[in-house]
Write a protein that holds these residues in place. Structure first.
Motif, PDB file in Angstrom:
ATOM      1  N   THR A   8       5.892   2.228   4.560  1.00  0.00           N
ATOM      2  CA  THR A   8       6.016   1.101   3.639  1.00  0.00           C
ATOM      3  C   THR A   8       5.275  -0.105   4.186  1.00  0.00           C
ATOM      4  O   THR A   8       5.394  -0.439   5.366  1.00  0.00           O
ATOM      5  N   ASN A   9       4.536  -0.765   3.323  1.00  0.00           N
ATOM      6  CA  ASN A   9       3.853  -2.009   3.667  1.00  0.00           C
ATOM      7  C   ASN A   9       4.790  -3.162   3.317  1.00  0.00           C
ATOM      8  O   ASN A   9       4.963  -3.500   2.151  1.00  0.00           O
ATOM      9  N   CYS A  10       5.388  -3.766   4.320  1.00  0.00           N
ATOM     10  CA  CYS A  10       6.312  -4.885   4.105  1.00  0.00           C
ATOM     11  C   CYS A  10       5.595  -6.229   4.088  1.00  0.00           C
ATOM     12  O   CYS A  10       6.237  -7.281   3.976  1.00  0.00           O
ATOM     13  N   GLY A  11       4.281  -6.219   4.189  1.00  0.00           N
ATOM     14  CA  GLY A  11       3.491  -7.451   4.204  1.00  0.00           C
ATOM     15  C   GLY A  11       3.231  -7.995   2.816  1.00  0.00           C
ATOM     16  O   GLY A  11       3.726  -7.471   1.807  1.00  0.00           O
ATOM     17  N   THR A  12       2.418  -9.027   2.769  1.00  0.00           N
ATOM     18  CA  THR A  12       2.109  -9.698   1.504  1.00  0.00           C
ATOM     19  C   THR A  12       0.710  -9.376   0.988  1.00  0.00           C
ATOM     20  O   THR A  12       0.304  -9.886  -0.054  1.00  0.00           O
ATOM     21  N   SER A  13      -0.033  -8.536   1.720  1.00  0.00           N
ATOM     22  CA  SER A  13      -1.353  -8.113   1.255  1.00  0.00           C
ATOM     23  C   SER A  13      -1.519  -6.624   1.542  1.00  0.00           C
ATOM     24  O   SER A  13      -0.776  -6.042   2.344  1.00  0.00           O
ATOM     25  N   ALA A  14      -2.492  -6.010   0.898  1.00  0.00           N
ATOM     26  CA  ALA A  14      -2.724  -4.572   1.058  1.00  0.00           C
ATOM     27  C   ALA A  14      -3.064  -4.230   2.503  1.00  0.00           C
ATOM     28  O   ALA A  14      -3.684  -5.012   3.219  1.00  0.00           O
ATOM     29  N   LYS A  15      -2.643  -3.055   2.933  1.00  0.00           N
ATOM     30  CA  LYS A  15      -2.923  -2.554   4.284  1.00  0.00           C
ATOM     31  C   LYS A  15      -3.790  -1.312   4.147  1.00  0.00           C
ATOM     32  O   LYS A  15      -3.400  -0.335   3.504  1.00  0.00           O
ATOM     33  N   SER A  16      -4.989  -1.373   4.734  1.00  0.00           N
ATOM     34  CA  SER A  16      -5.913  -0.239   4.688  1.00  0.00           C
ATOM     35  C   SER A  16      -5.866   0.535   5.999  1.00  0.00           C
ATOM     36  O   SER A  16      -5.568  -0.023   7.052  1.00  0.00           O
ATOM     37  N   ASN A  17      -6.189   1.810   5.899  1.00  0.00           N
ATOM     38  CA  ASN A  17      -6.331   2.664   7.081  1.00  0.00           C
ATOM     39  C   ASN A  17      -5.069   2.728   7.942  1.00  0.00           C
ATOM     40  O   ASN A  17      -5.131   2.608   9.166  1.00  0.00           O
ATOM     41  N   TRP A  18      -3.940   2.945   7.314  1.00  0.00           N
ATOM     42  CA  TRP A  18      -2.676   3.067   8.041  1.00  0.00           C
ATOM     43  C   TRP A  18      -2.669   4.340   8.871  1.00  0.00           C
ATOM     44  O   TRP A  18      -3.442   5.265   8.635  1.00  0.00           O
ATOM     45  N   SER A  19      -1.792   4.365   9.859  1.00  0.00           N
ATOM     46  CA  SER A  19      -1.588   5.577  10.646  1.00  0.00           C
ATOM     47  C   SER A  19      -0.137   5.635  11.111  1.00  0.00           C
ATOM     48  O   SER A  19       0.542   4.610  11.200  1.00  0.00           O
ATOM     49  N   ALA A  20       0.327   6.824  11.384  1.00  0.00           N
ATOM     50  CA  ALA A  20       1.668   7.054  11.904  1.00  0.00           C
ATOM     51  C   ALA A  20       1.533   8.041  13.064  1.00  0.00           C
ATOM     52  O   ALA A  20       0.823   9.043  12.947  1.00  0.00           O
ATOM     53  N   SER A  21       2.211   7.754  14.184  1.00  0.00           N
ATOM     54  CA  SER A  21       2.112   8.603  15.367  1.00  0.00           C
ATOM     55  C   SER A  21       3.495   8.973  15.877  1.00  0.00           C
ATOM     56  O   SER A  21       4.422   8.169  15.797  1.00  0.00           O
ATOM     57  N   TRP A  22       3.623  10.184  16.413  1.00  0.00           N
ATOM     58  CA  TRP A  22       4.889  10.639  16.980  1.00  0.00           C
ATOM     59  C   TRP A  22       4.626  11.795  17.934  1.00  0.00           C
ATOM     60  O   TRP A  22       3.551  12.389  17.946  1.00  0.00           O
TER      61      TRP A  22
END
Length: 82
Positions: A8-22
């Protein structure tokens, strides 16, 4: 096991190129995935595809995967997103 991860993007502008690591500490390993480009073999990193790589403000993307416990128990690792 089957897993769904929501980013989820909790910010106020679009987020590009997200990633998730585990990473799993035991014998759990991923066997297939969907709605994500998955790299690594423990640790793992998931990144968005062309159609879901940008998350609008207040929006969520979801991806998933299936895995094998290889005789161990199902782990719930900490997931780090950026």
């Amino acid at each position: 096991f089957t897993v769904a991860i929501r980013v989820t993007n909790c910010g106020t502008s679009a987020k590009s190129n997200w990633s998730a690591s585990w990473q799993y500490s035991g014998s759990n390993r991923i066997t297939s995935s969907w709605n994500v480009t998955l790299t690594g073999s423990n640790p793992y990193t998931g990144t968005g595809l062309g159609w879901n790589s940008t998350i609008g403000a207040g929006q969520t993307v979801e991806f998933g995967f299936q895995g094998n416990t290889n005789g161990g128990g199902v782990e719930t690792p900490a997931v780090t997103c950026r």
